[in-house]
Scaffold this active site. Structure first.
Site, PDB file in Angstrom:
ATOM      1  N   TYR A 114       8.659  10.917   8.907  1.00 29.22           N
ATOM      2  CA  TYR A 114       8.929   9.738   8.076  1.00 29.22           C
ATOM      3  C   TYR A 114      10.314   9.751   7.453  1.00 29.22           C
ATOM      4  O   TYR A 114      10.705   8.782   6.824  1.00 29.22           O
ATOM      5  CB  TYR A 114       7.826   9.606   7.013  1.00 29.22           C
ATOM      6  CG  TYR A 114       6.481   9.617   7.686  1.00 29.22           C
ATOM      7  CD1 TYR A 114       5.694  10.775   7.751  1.00 29.22           C
ATOM      8  CD2 TYR A 114       6.032   8.502   8.384  1.00 29.22           C
ATOM      9  CE1 TYR A 114       4.500  10.804   8.434  1.00 29.22           C
ATOM     10  CE2 TYR A 114       4.828   8.514   9.078  1.00 29.22           C
ATOM     11  CZ  TYR A 114       4.073   9.664   9.108  1.00 29.22           C
ATOM     12  OH  TYR A 114       2.890   9.698   9.811  1.00 29.22           O
ATOM     13  N   ASP A 171       0.866  -1.179   0.000  1.00 30.82           N
ATOM     14  CA  ASP A 171       0.000   0.000   0.000  1.00 30.82           C
ATOM     15  C   ASP A 171       0.906   1.233   0.000  1.00 30.82           C
ATOM     16  O   ASP A 171       1.452   1.615   1.029  1.00 30.82           O
ATOM     17  CB  ASP A 171      -0.907   0.025   1.252  1.00 30.82           C
ATOM     18  CG  ASP A 171      -1.765   1.293   1.279  1.00 30.82           C
ATOM     19  OD1 ASP A 171      -2.648   1.404   2.160  1.00 30.82           O
ATOM     20  OD2 ASP A 171      -1.539   2.177   0.422  1.00 30.82           O
ATOM     21  N   ASP A 225      -6.103   5.480   4.175  1.00 30.03           N
ATOM     22  CA  ASP A 225      -4.665   5.613   4.402  1.00 30.03           C
ATOM     23  C   ASP A 225      -4.251   5.121   5.787  1.00 30.03           C
ATOM     24  O   ASP A 225      -3.605   5.842   6.549  1.00 30.03           O
ATOM     25  CB  ASP A 225      -4.233   7.073   4.216  1.00 30.03           C
ATOM     26  CG  ASP A 225      -4.153   7.430   2.733  1.00 30.03           C
ATOM     27  OD1 ASP A 225      -4.634   6.606   1.937  1.00 30.03           O
ATOM     28  OD2 ASP A 225      -3.621   8.480   2.375  1.00 30.03           O
ATOM     29  N   ASP A 227       7.030  15.380  10.659  1.00 26.22           N
ATOM     30  CA  ASP A 227       6.996  15.406   9.193  1.00 26.22           C
ATOM     31  C   ASP A 227       6.937  16.844   8.684  1.00 26.22           C
ATOM     32  O   ASP A 227       6.906  17.083   7.493  1.00 26.22           O
ATOM     33  CB  ASP A 227       5.810  14.581   8.661  1.00 26.22           C
ATOM     34  CG  ASP A 227       4.524  14.800   9.460  1.00 26.22           C
ATOM     35  OD1 ASP A 227       3.596  13.986   9.311  1.00 26.22           O
ATOM     36  OD2 ASP A 227       4.446  15.790  10.214  1.00 26.22           O
ATOM     37  N   ASP A 247       2.493  18.847  13.594  1.00 26.21           N
ATOM     38  CA  ASP A 247       2.594  17.854  12.526  1.00 26.21           C
ATOM     39  C   ASP A 247       2.190  18.543  11.214  1.00 26.21           C
ATOM     40  O   ASP A 247       1.408  19.487  11.213  1.00 26.21           O
ATOM     41  CB  ASP A 247       1.614  16.705  12.836  1.00 26.21           C
ATOM     42  CG  ASP A 247       1.732  15.556  11.858  1.00 26.21           C
ATOM     43  OD1 ASP A 247       2.269  14.513  12.226  1.00 26.21           O
ATOM     44  OD2 ASP A 247       1.291  15.725  10.696  1.00 26.21           O
ATOM     45  N   HIS A 280       0.404  17.491   8.874  1.00 27.22           N
ATOM     46  CA  HIS A 280      -0.956  17.151   8.414  1.00 27.22           C
ATOM     47  C   HIS A 280      -1.979  17.739   9.403  1.00 27.22           C
ATOM     48  O   HIS A 280      -1.685  17.921  10.574  1.00 27.22           O
ATOM     49  CB  HIS A 280      -1.146  15.631   8.373  1.00 27.22           C
ATOM     50  CG  HIS A 280      -0.244  14.927   7.423  1.00 27.22           C
ATOM     51  ND1 HIS A 280       0.987  14.420   7.804  1.00 27.22           N
ATOM     52  CD2 HIS A 280      -0.362  14.647   6.107  1.00 27.22           C
ATOM     53  CE1 HIS A 280       1.572  13.842   6.762  1.00 27.22           C
ATOM     54  NE2 HIS A 280       0.788  13.979   5.712  1.00 27.22           N
ATOM     55  N   HIS A 333      -5.364  11.817  13.379  1.00 28.76           N
ATOM     56  CA  HIS A 333      -6.368  11.697  12.309  1.00 28.76           C
ATOM     57  C   HIS A 333      -7.534  10.818  12.708  1.00 28.76           C
ATOM     58  O   HIS A 333      -8.586  10.853  12.059  1.00 28.76           O
ATOM     59  CB  HIS A 333      -5.732  11.105  11.042  1.00 28.76           C
ATOM     60  CG  HIS A 333      -4.677  11.965  10.440  1.00 28.76           C
ATOM     61  ND1 HIS A 333      -4.912  13.238   9.987  1.00 28.76           N
ATOM     62  CD2 HIS A 333      -3.362  11.733  10.241  1.00 28.76           C
ATOM     63  CE1 HIS A 333      -3.791  13.759   9.516  1.00 28.76           C
ATOM     64  NE2 HIS A 333      -2.833  12.870   9.660  1.00 28.76           N
TER      65      HIS A 333
HETATM   66  C1  LIG Z   1       0.263  11.042  11.710  1.00 24.17           C
HETATM   67  C2  LIG Z   1       0.364  11.639  10.318  1.00 24.17           C
HETATM   68  O1  LIG Z   1      -0.260  12.919  10.301  1.00 24.17           O
HETATM   69  O2  LIG Z   1       1.713  11.878   9.985  1.00 24.17           O
HETATM   70  N1  LIG Z   1      -0.264  10.755   9.351  1.00 24.17           N
HETATM   71  C3  LIG Z   1      -0.150  11.139   7.961  1.00 24.17           C
HETATM   72  C4  LIG Z   1      -0.990  10.246   7.039  1.00 24.17           C
HETATM   73  C5  LIG Z   1      -0.795  10.590   5.577  1.00 24.17           C
HETATM   74  C6  LIG Z   1      -1.660   9.776   4.667  1.00 24.17           C
HETATM   75  N2  LIG Z   1      -1.505  10.148   3.283  1.00 24.17           N
HETATM   76 ZN   LIG Z   2       1.660  13.984   9.733  1.00 26.87          ZN
END
Ligand SMILES: CC(O)(O)NCCCCN
Ligand SMILES: [Zn+2]
Length: 666
Positions: free
Chosen positions: A307, A22, A94, A267, A174, A176, A137
């Site tokens: 990441y 994935d 995701d 990230d 973060d 996101h 999320h």
């Molecule tokens: C915890 C997080 O915010 O880093 N997850 C990011 C998921 C991205 C999916 N495309």
């Molecule tokens: Zn994130």
């Protein structure tokens, strides 16, 4: 005073991984935790922390946020076959499941609760939990974005329910948007949720309309949800700091939380394939520091994303070092925020203006924003799912974060006889007084054979040199004549070719003329508009009610002194308190605490010798203890705000980090 930094980590949380192909999930690997923990070990940080064990979140803990049906469904996953797991995963976005992920998700949530317990009961001052799966999320009845249970949301509800916390600030750095957190608290005025996130006008995952800056919360929660969208990638340190100075911190100080939770996703750092930003790991040292004088220092960080294994590990170490009280690194050459970041700051401030008195004078929405709102609606139809092409961020490199060495003496003090040396401080005297000092200072000294003035000044100059060679971190000096001592410091710093930022709180003009070479900048808080111009490096901040005006001082410190100070990047910060000024002790301590983010915490506090009562509180903050909370702030005086705006308008061409509005360039 509470001390200690908790580290919560358990290798059990590395024991799940993606079992099928994935592309969206392949970056969420167990190594994220192992490289972070190994970096902490390598840098000797684990030994300096208080290791706190994880625990499993109970059903009751999880049900603080999630529905019973969701919890019951996740409970079944340990017994599922691979096919069942893949099918179960299909219903969510995701995210992936694994026979051991439910166990790890309970540990991740439980780790956050352990952190809250230890901070709220005073066993430690602050801390960070290194966990996976992340949480921000996940929603009441859905896993999403690698998240199963919403660790930080559960921790916020738990802190309110079990520890009677009334106001929780959640800072989500973060890259996101933690939509799960937003949904959980959007109508709850007791939880202020702040998030910045890559957005690209809704083209970036999770492509939600409600992640934009105009989603400010609902009903009673209006104003308690702050979204800062990044509509371009490549954001840098200066962009992040600009949002802290001009959006988060003024609101956070007005909100005056009892507890700060951080959705600590890394990230947002350079090299990350998801964020594609350019902020370097040392920025997290500053972001963490800027939160540590809130809530009496009760800061609980919980790992979310991150990441790129290199920048993740570096960012985790930077965060822990600041939580442990190590001096912040020098913020290297910050230019102003980019145009896109400035537009976001402008839009967020105007959207939040109705809810926060610190923003009541903020500019209205830029006109282009009103027009593009319609264009965006048009784009809605055209929006094509942005194919997540493989981002190759391997070749991005950045310098290693600077070493952050704590000097052997943290706080040196020069006090008149009869004034006790506060615990933890070291009394300082100049062992090798410079015989020529009297000569050098003759232009300052009224009578050069005033021996004890001379001895104080020689201690002062020697102290500055010990700070410059990093033998001493910061200092507190009581003198008879504060103005004279201040001029002596200015002259000595200049002779060492060191840049000094002077923040002087007084109630009327001060007899100083600054050199115009930019080696010294003075911000002078007073109650009177100073008529004569003293050059562009002399910045008078006039407060109608004088230095007793807490809101006025904090508005200027956060919105003017910090951005200017970070951009000026001094070698030394001189904090001068004139005898007659009526600044409150806790505001004075906030000033000392906040400005320690500059000059690697080389702060020199100068007060008159009759201010004996201020020695202990000032020294406490210089020693790294959090400054006391100020209580929810009222709005600043309107004419002070207008004066500050005029000052900002005048200075922002030189000091671009002062900007809060985007020129209507469309
Ligand atoms: C915890 C997080 O915010 O880093 N997850 C990011 C998921 C991205 C999916 N495309
Ligand atoms: Zn994130």
């Amino acid at each position: 005073m509470q001390t200690g930094t908790a580290l919560i980590y358990d290798e059990e949380m590395t024991k799940y991984k993606l079992l099928w192909v994935d592309p969206a999930c392949k970056i969420e690997v167990p190594e994220r935790l192992t490289v972070s923990h190994e970096a902490l070990v390598k840098n000797g940080l684990v030994d300096r922390c208080v290791s706190v064990p994880v625990r499993e979140a109970t059903d009751a803990d999880i049900l603080l946020v999630h529905s019973e049906e969701y919890l019951e469904a996740v409970k079944k996953t340990p017994f599922m076959t691979l096919e069942d797991l893949m099918e179960f995963t299909q219903q969510y976005g995701d995210v992936y499941f694994h026979p051991n992920i439910y166990h790890c998700a309970k540990l991740a949530a439980g780790a956050a609760l352990q952190l809250v317990d230890n901070v709220m009961t005073g066993k430690v001052r602050n801390g960070m939990a290194l966990v996976r799966p992340p949480g921000h999320h996940s929603m009441r009845s859905a896993a999403n974005g690698f998240c199963v249970f919403n660790n930080v949301s559960i921790a916020a509800q738990y802190a309110k329910q079990k520890h009677g916390v009334e106001r929780v600030l959640i800072v989500d750095w973060d890259v996101h948007h933690g939509q799960g957190v937003q949904y959980c608290f959007e109508d709850d005025p007791s939880v202020l949720y702040f998030s910045w996130h890559r957005y690209e006008h809704q083209k970036f995952w999770p492509q939600l309309r409600e992640s934009d800056y105009d989603c400010v919360g609902k009903a009673k929660g209006a104003g308690f949800n702050i979204n800062v969208p990044w509509n371009k990638v490549g954001m840098q340190n200066t962009d992040y700091l600009s949002v802290f100075f001009h959006v988060l911190l003024p609101v956070a100080y007005e909100f005056c939380p009892d507890l700060v939770l951080v959705c600590a996703g890394f990230d947002a750092a350079i090299g990350d394939p998801e964020g594609e930003m350019c902020a370097t790991p040392d920025i997290f040292a500053h972001l963490t520091h800027l939160l540590m004088n809130l809530a009496d220092g009760k800061v609980c960080a919980v790992l979310e994303g991150g990441y790129n294994l290199t920048s993740l590990a570096q960012s985790v170490c930077q965060t822990f070092q600041t939580l442990l009280g190590d001096p912040t690194p020098l913020p290297v050459n910050l230019d102003g925020p980019c145009q896109s970041a400035l537009e976001s700051v402008h839009c967020v401030r105007s959207a939040q203006k109705p809810y926060w008195s610190c923003l009541k004078h903020a500019a209205d929405l830029p006109t282009f924003e009103l027009s593009t709102k319609r264009i965006k609606v048009v784009e809605e139809e055209e929006r094509t799912e942005k194919v997540e092409e493989e981002k190759n961020t391997e070749e991005i490199v950045w310098p290693d974060p600077p070493k952050r060495v704590s000097p052997c003496v943290r706080t040196a003090v020069v006090l008149p006889d009869g004034v006790d040396c506060p615990d933890g401080c070291k009394r300082f005297t100049d062992l090798h007084p410079d015989p020529l000092l009297g000569k050098k200072l003759e232009n300052i000294l009224k009578d050069s054979n005033d021996s004890d003035a001379l001895s104080t000044l020689s201690s002062l100059t020697a102290l500055i040199e010990k700070m410059e060679t990093n033998k001493i971190c910061n200092g507190l000096v009581l003198v008879r004549d504060v103005s004279m001592a201040m001029m002596c410091v200015v002259q000595h710093a200049a002779s060492l070719n060191k840049r000094a930022l002077i923040v002087c709180v007084a109630n009327e003009a001060i007899p100083i003329d600054l050199t115009d070479d930019g080696k010294t900048i003075m911000v002078h808080f007073s109650s009177k508009e100073s008529e004569e111009q003293k050059g562009k490096y002399y910045i008078p901040v006039c407060l109608k009610k004088g230095c007793s005006d807490t809101s006025g001082i904090m508005q200027a410190v956060l919105g003017l002194v910090l951005p200017l100070g970070y951009q000026y990047n001094p070698d030394l910060v001189l904090l001068v308190r004139m005898p007659d000024c009526r600044i409150s002790e806790s505001v004075w301590q906030q000033l000392i605490g906040i400005l320690q983010g500059l000059a690697q915490e080389h702060t020199l506090v100068l007060m008159q010798e009759n201010e004996k009562a201020s020695v202990t509180p000032s020294a406490s903050t210089l020693l790294g203890n959090p400054a006391p909370r100020l209580g929810p702030l009222q709005g600043p005086q309107s004419d002070d705000v207008e004066a500050l705006e005029r000052l900002r308008q005048k200075l922002q061409s030189d000091w671009t980090l002062l900007q809060t509005t985007a020129p209507d360039s469309r």
